[in-house]
Design a protein around this motif. Structure first.
Motif, short mmCIF file in Angstrom:
data_model
loop_
_atom_site.label_atom_id
_atom_site.label_comp_id
_atom_site.label_asym_id
_atom_site.label_seq_id
_atom_site.Cartn_x
_atom_site.Cartn_y
_atom_site.Cartn_z
N ALA A 109 0.84 -1.19 0.00
CA ALA A 109 0.00 0.00 0.00
C ALA A 109 0.88 1.24 0.00
CB ALA A 109 -0.91 0.00 1.23
N GLY A 110 0.60 2.16 -0.91
CA GLY A 110 1.36 3.41 -0.96
C GLY A 110 2.48 3.42 -1.96
N THR A 111 2.71 2.31 -2.66
CA THR A 111 3.78 2.26 -3.65
C THR A 111 3.52 3.26 -4.77
OG1 THR A 111 4.11 -0.08 -3.20
CG2 THR A 111 5.05 0.76 -5.23
N GLY A 112 4.55 4.01 -5.15
CA GLY A 112 4.41 4.97 -6.24
C GLY A 112 4.17 6.39 -5.79
N GLY A 113 3.94 6.59 -4.49
CA GLY A 113 3.69 7.94 -4.01
C GLY A 113 2.39 8.50 -4.56
N LYS A 114 2.17 9.79 -4.36
CA LYS A 114 0.93 10.41 -4.82
C LYS A 114 0.82 10.44 -6.33
CE LYS A 114 0.38 13.40 -0.77
NZ LYS A 114 0.33 14.79 -0.26
#
Length: 245
Positions: free
Chosen positions: A142-147
């Protein structure tokens, strides 16, 4: 960073592995009764070992501990030389479940972290494992790649997972929050792209409905990516004995 290993990989010889197993057995003693399974692990995936050696190692583990045997691969260490027949042999020798660290279903996210792996390879490996009769524990971050790439990460991961022959029963999906070292490649990329809101890890299994979340947030989409028919999230707490080949 997950998925980055040294190019120099050395597996134990069978004699070394058997000695390792005996040491582990002696170390735990009566405490082995608290273990419910065995994870045959690094480096970087036991499933990449030469097949004859791997099958002998599985036999040793099964004869010594008489517990279900699990193993582990990730997107960067897929054993491309292994076929469905190889996995069927592994199952006959005691392997029951393979944990697969997918991380993301987006090729753009993978390439952003300086790796040229094609994530569609994940579909083939998981479906081959399922055809061989093995259970799969799929792990995404969860959260991979940033915004910047968060929506692509979620949607692409949902697309990849949707093409896998996962089912109820022994299969499971884990959603894990990203934890990076400050000096890692991943941390540098996250600084550029902006981190996503942190999320709790858990295990998603078939049945029931997902807990209500912010409809526009990453968590709701993550659960949609997990199982198209919904699911429930609970912490994973199995006590596993870890061996390394």
């Amino acid at each position: 960073m997950p998925g980055v290993f040294s190019s120099e990989v050395r597996y134990r010889t069978l004699d070394e592995f058997r000695a390792h197993v005996e040491k582990v057995k002696g170390f735990f003693g009566p405490g082995l009764s608290a273990r419910s399974s065995v994870l045959l692990g690094d480096p970087p995936s036991a499933l990449n070992a030469e097949q004859k050696v791997l099958l002998s190692a599985l036999d040793t583990v099964r004869e010594t501990f008489n517990l279900p045997i699990y193993s582990f691969i990730d997107l960067f260490t897929i054993p491309k030389s292994k076929s469905v027949m190889h996995y069927q042999d592994m199952k006959r020798h005691g392997l029951e479940k393979v944990y697969f660290l997918l991380e993301t279903g987006s090729n753009r996210v993978v390439k952003a972290f300086r790796n040229l792996t094609n994530v569609t390879d994940a579909i083939n490996i998981v479906n081959n494992l399922k055809t061989a009769g093995l259970n799969v524990g799929l792990i995404v971050l969860a959260g991979t790649g940033g915004k910047t790439l968060s929506r692509e990460h979620v949607e692409a991961t949902a697309g990849i997972v949707g093409q896998m022959q996962l089912g109820e029963g022994g299969d499971s999906l884990f959603i894990c929050p990203v934890r990076e070292d400050e000096d890692s490649i991943y941390a540098g990329e996250m600084d550029k792209r902006g981190p996503c809101e942190d999320e709790p890890g858990g295990e998603v299994q078939g049945g029931g409905r997902a807990p209500e979340e912010d409809k526009g947030g990453v968590r709701e989409h993550k659960r949609q990516a997990a199982l198209s028919q919904g699911g429930k999230v609970r912490p994973a707490g199995e006590r596993i004995l870890v061996l390394t080949l």
